[in-house]
Scaffold this active site. Structure first.
Site, PDB file in Angstrom:
ATOM      1  N   GLY A  26       0.783  -1.235   0.000  1.00  0.00           N
ATOM      2  CA  GLY A  26       0.000   0.000   0.000  1.00  0.00           C
ATOM      3  C   GLY A  26       0.810   1.277   0.000  1.00  0.00           C
ATOM      4  O   GLY A  26       0.317   2.328   0.440  1.00  0.00           O
ATOM      5  N   SER A  27       2.036   1.249  -0.551  1.00  0.00           N
ATOM      6  CA  SER A  27       2.810   2.494  -0.550  1.00  0.00           C
ATOM      7  C   SER A  27       2.222   3.512  -1.528  1.00  0.00           C
ATOM      8  O   SER A  27       2.274   4.724  -1.281  1.00  0.00           O
ATOM      9  CB  SER A  27       4.286   2.227  -0.853  1.00  0.00           C
ATOM     10  OG  SER A  27       4.477   1.873  -2.197  1.00  0.00           O
ATOM     11  N   ASN A  28       1.646   3.046  -2.630  1.00  0.00           N
ATOM     12  CA  ASN A  28       0.982   3.999  -3.533  1.00  0.00           C
ATOM     13  C   ASN A  28      -0.278   4.568  -2.898  1.00  0.00           C
ATOM     14  O   ASN A  28      -0.600   5.748  -3.088  1.00  0.00           O
ATOM     15  CB  ASN A  28       0.673   3.331  -4.873  1.00  0.00           C
ATOM     16  CG  ASN A  28       1.870   3.355  -5.806  1.00  0.00           C
ATOM     17  OD1 ASN A  28       2.242   4.403  -6.311  1.00  0.00           O
ATOM     18  ND2 ASN A  28       2.503   2.199  -5.997  1.00  0.00           N
ATOM     19  N   MET A 112      -3.276  -7.367  -7.346  1.00  0.00           N
ATOM     20  CA  MET A 112      -2.611  -8.424  -8.114  1.00  0.00           C
ATOM     21  C   MET A 112      -3.608  -9.475  -8.615  1.00  0.00           C
ATOM     22  O   MET A 112      -3.508 -10.661  -8.292  1.00  0.00           O
ATOM     23  CB  MET A 112      -1.533  -9.091  -7.246  1.00  0.00           C
ATOM     24  CG  MET A 112      -0.493  -8.117  -6.723  1.00  0.00           C
ATOM     25  SD  MET A 112       0.377  -7.235  -8.045  1.00  0.00           S
ATOM     26  CE  MET A 112       1.454  -8.533  -8.615  1.00  0.00           C
ATOM     27  N   ILE A 114      -5.902 -10.599 -12.245  1.00  0.00           N
ATOM     28  CA  ILE A 114      -6.281 -10.360 -13.643  1.00  0.00           C
ATOM     29  C   ILE A 114      -7.803 -10.359 -13.705  1.00  0.00           C
ATOM     30  O   ILE A 114      -8.454 -11.224 -13.104  1.00  0.00           O
ATOM     31  CB  ILE A 114      -5.669 -11.450 -14.545  1.00  0.00           C
ATOM     32  CG1 ILE A 114      -4.143 -11.291 -14.560  1.00  0.00           C
ATOM     33  CG2 ILE A 114      -6.239 -11.367 -15.961  1.00  0.00           C
ATOM     34  CD1 ILE A 114      -3.402 -12.387 -15.287  1.00  0.00           C
ATOM     35  N   HIS A 131       1.795   0.804 -13.332  1.00  0.00           N
ATOM     36  CA  HIS A 131       2.604  -0.368 -13.668  1.00  0.00           C
ATOM     37  C   HIS A 131       4.078   0.025 -13.609  1.00  0.00           C
ATOM     38  O   HIS A 131       4.458   1.086 -14.126  1.00  0.00           O
ATOM     39  CB  HIS A 131       2.238  -0.872 -15.068  1.00  0.00           C
ATOM     40  CG  HIS A 131       3.008  -2.090 -15.459  1.00  0.00           C
ATOM     41  ND1 HIS A 131       2.683  -3.348 -14.985  1.00  0.00           N
ATOM     42  CD2 HIS A 131       4.095  -2.245 -16.244  1.00  0.00           C
ATOM     43  CE1 HIS A 131       3.544  -4.230 -15.477  1.00  0.00           C
ATOM     44  NE2 HIS A 131       4.411  -3.588 -16.248  1.00  0.00           N
ATOM     45  N   THR A 163      -7.908  -1.894 -19.581  1.00  0.00           N
ATOM     46  CA  THR A 163      -8.771  -2.508 -20.594  1.00  0.00           C
ATOM     47  C   THR A 163      -8.647  -4.031 -20.467  1.00  0.00           C
ATOM     48  O   THR A 163      -7.931  -4.524 -19.593  1.00  0.00           O
ATOM     49  CB  THR A 163      -8.349  -2.066 -22.015  1.00  0.00           C
ATOM     50  OG1 THR A 163      -6.966  -2.398 -22.194  1.00  0.00           O
ATOM     51  CG2 THR A 163      -8.556  -0.575 -22.224  1.00  0.00           C
ATOM     52  N   LEU A 166      -4.177  -7.228 -20.495  1.00  0.00           N
ATOM     53  CA  LEU A 166      -3.362  -6.889 -19.327  1.00  0.00           C
ATOM     54  C   LEU A 166      -2.265  -5.874 -19.675  1.00  0.00           C
ATOM     55  O   LEU A 166      -1.482  -6.093 -20.609  1.00  0.00           O
ATOM     56  CB  LEU A 166      -2.720  -8.173 -18.774  1.00  0.00           C
ATOM     57  CG  LEU A 166      -1.873  -8.005 -17.512  1.00  0.00           C
ATOM     58  CD1 LEU A 166      -2.744  -7.672 -16.317  1.00  0.00           C
ATOM     59  CD2 LEU A 166      -1.042  -9.256 -17.251  1.00  0.00           C
ATOM     60  N   ASP A 167      -2.213  -4.774 -18.915  1.00  0.00           N
ATOM     61  CA  ASP A 167      -1.168  -3.738 -19.045  1.00  0.00           C
ATOM     62  C   ASP A 167      -1.107  -3.118 -20.448  1.00  0.00           C
ATOM     63  O   ASP A 167      -0.030  -2.699 -20.899  1.00  0.00           O
ATOM     64  CB  ASP A 167       0.214  -4.322 -18.676  1.00  0.00           C
ATOM     65  CG  ASP A 167       0.274  -4.835 -17.241  1.00  0.00           C
ATOM     66  OD1 ASP A 167      -0.462  -4.310 -16.396  1.00  0.00           O
ATOM     67  OD2 ASP A 167       1.050  -5.770 -16.975  1.00  0.00           O
TER      68      ASP A 167
HETATM   69  C1  GRF Z   1       3.832  -1.035  -7.420  1.00  0.00           C
HETATM   70  O1  GRF Z   1       5.137  -1.259  -7.857  1.00  0.00           O
HETATM   71  C2  GRF Z   1       2.921  -0.839  -8.599  1.00  0.00           C
HETATM   72  O2  GRF Z   1       3.559  -0.266  -9.698  1.00  0.00           O
HETATM   73  C3  GRF Z   1       2.516  -2.249  -8.932  1.00  0.00           C
HETATM   74  O3  GRF Z   1       2.400  -2.905  -7.696  1.00  0.00           O
HETATM   75  C4  GRF Z   1       3.225  -2.258  -6.745  1.00  0.00           C
HETATM   76  C5  GRF Z   1       2.358  -1.895  -5.595  1.00  0.00           C
HETATM   77  O4  GRF Z   1       3.106  -1.395  -4.521  1.00  0.00           O
HETATM   78  N1  GRF Z   1       1.288  -2.271  -9.698  1.00  0.00           N
HETATM   79  P1  GRF Z   1       2.352  -0.752  -3.278  1.00  0.00           P
HETATM   80  O5  GRF Z   1       1.427  -1.822  -2.710  1.00  0.00           O
HETATM   81  O6  GRF Z   1       1.613   0.439  -3.751  1.00  0.00           O
HETATM   82  O7  GRF Z   1       3.454  -0.404  -2.315  1.00  0.00           O
END
Ligand code: GRF
Length: 240
Positions: A26-28, A112, A114, A131, A163, A166-167
């Site tokens: 969850g860092s994002n 994570m 699909i 991504h 879409t 994937l990616d």
């Molecule tokens: C990140 O590297 C993002 O690009 C990818 O999954 C990772 C998630 O990291 N889709 P976090 O859980 O947000 O730390």
């Protein structure tokens, strides 16, 4: 960022709503929260109960839900259960009185799974992902090690619309970093992640403020002018 009592009039444009889907650290999500964006994060949903990001959300007093994918017979059934919960927060596209595209966004932040084609079609133009590569290079997993193995000199991250493939959805924004000769997978991942934490909030802010518009076909339109003279050169070759 507001995340208290949810405004249930889906057409009233106070703050646009977002639901964030996570599976891990969850860092994002933390970066989105820290950016104090003009959106209301109405829920964080995880397919894993041990996702550290659930703690991040709880600390910020955002409602969390866990939907275990293992509890469902197949991908389609899990996706339907997930969309039922997303639509609870963002409004259902089956309800003609709701402008779902205007009302909300689904943000994948390390989710994570699909998706089935039915699921991605339901959220066309209103679901985004980050991504860890410069797409279309290195779709899928282990992007940093693959970048090192290929010897690329520039790597980075991409925010894109989701879409069915994937990616592969329309690219919204990218950030590039140099790949250094002494890089390991971990050092390169950390350099890219720092950019992710800046890029994702910038894109969500642009969407929330109307500088990024996504049309009914799921195509993005940016309201900005770019400087065509800018470039990132790695290594910095002199005298060319
Ligand atoms: C990140 O590297 C993002 O690009 C990818 O999954 C990772 C998630 O990291 N889709 P976090 O859980 O947000 O730390």
């Amino acid at each position: 960022m507001t995340h208290n009592a949810m405004n249930t009039d889906f057409n009233e444009r106070s703050l646009p709503r977002v639901v964030v889907l996570i599976s891990g650290r969850g860092s994002n999500l933390s970066a989105l929260l820290a950016a104090d964006l003009p959106v209301e994060i109405v829920a964080v949903i995880s397919n894993k109960s041990d996702a550290a990001g659930l703690g991040v959300a709880a600390q910020a007093q955002i409602p969390t839900e866990v939907i275990h994918h293992q509890h469902f017979a197949d991908r389609e059934t899990f996706d339907r259960a997930l969309s039922e919960r997303i639509d609870h927060y963002l409004g259902s596209p089956d309800d003609p009185s709701i402008d779902c595209r205007a009302a909300g966004l689904v943000i994948l932040a390390g989710f994570m799974r699909i998706f089935s084609a039915e699921f991605t079609a339901r959220y066309t133009g209103r679901m985004i992902n980050i991504h860890p590569s410069l797409l279309p290079a290195f779709t899928g997993l282990h992007t940093h090690q693959r970048a090192l193995d290929e010897g690329v000199k520039i790597h980075g991250c991409t925010v894109h619309l989701v879409t069915a493939e994937l990616d592969h959805g329309p690219i919204l924004a990218q950030a590039a970093v140099p790949v250094l000769s002494e890089d390991t997978e971990a050092s390169l991942a950390a350099r890219v992640l720092r950019q992710e934490h800046q890029l994702y909030p910038q894109v969500v802010r642009a969407w929330a403020e109307g500088r990024l518009k996504i049309d009914e076909h799921g195509m993005p339109h940016w309201g900005y002018e770019q400087d065509p003279s800018t470039a990132l050169r790695v290594p910095g070759v002199q005298g060319a």
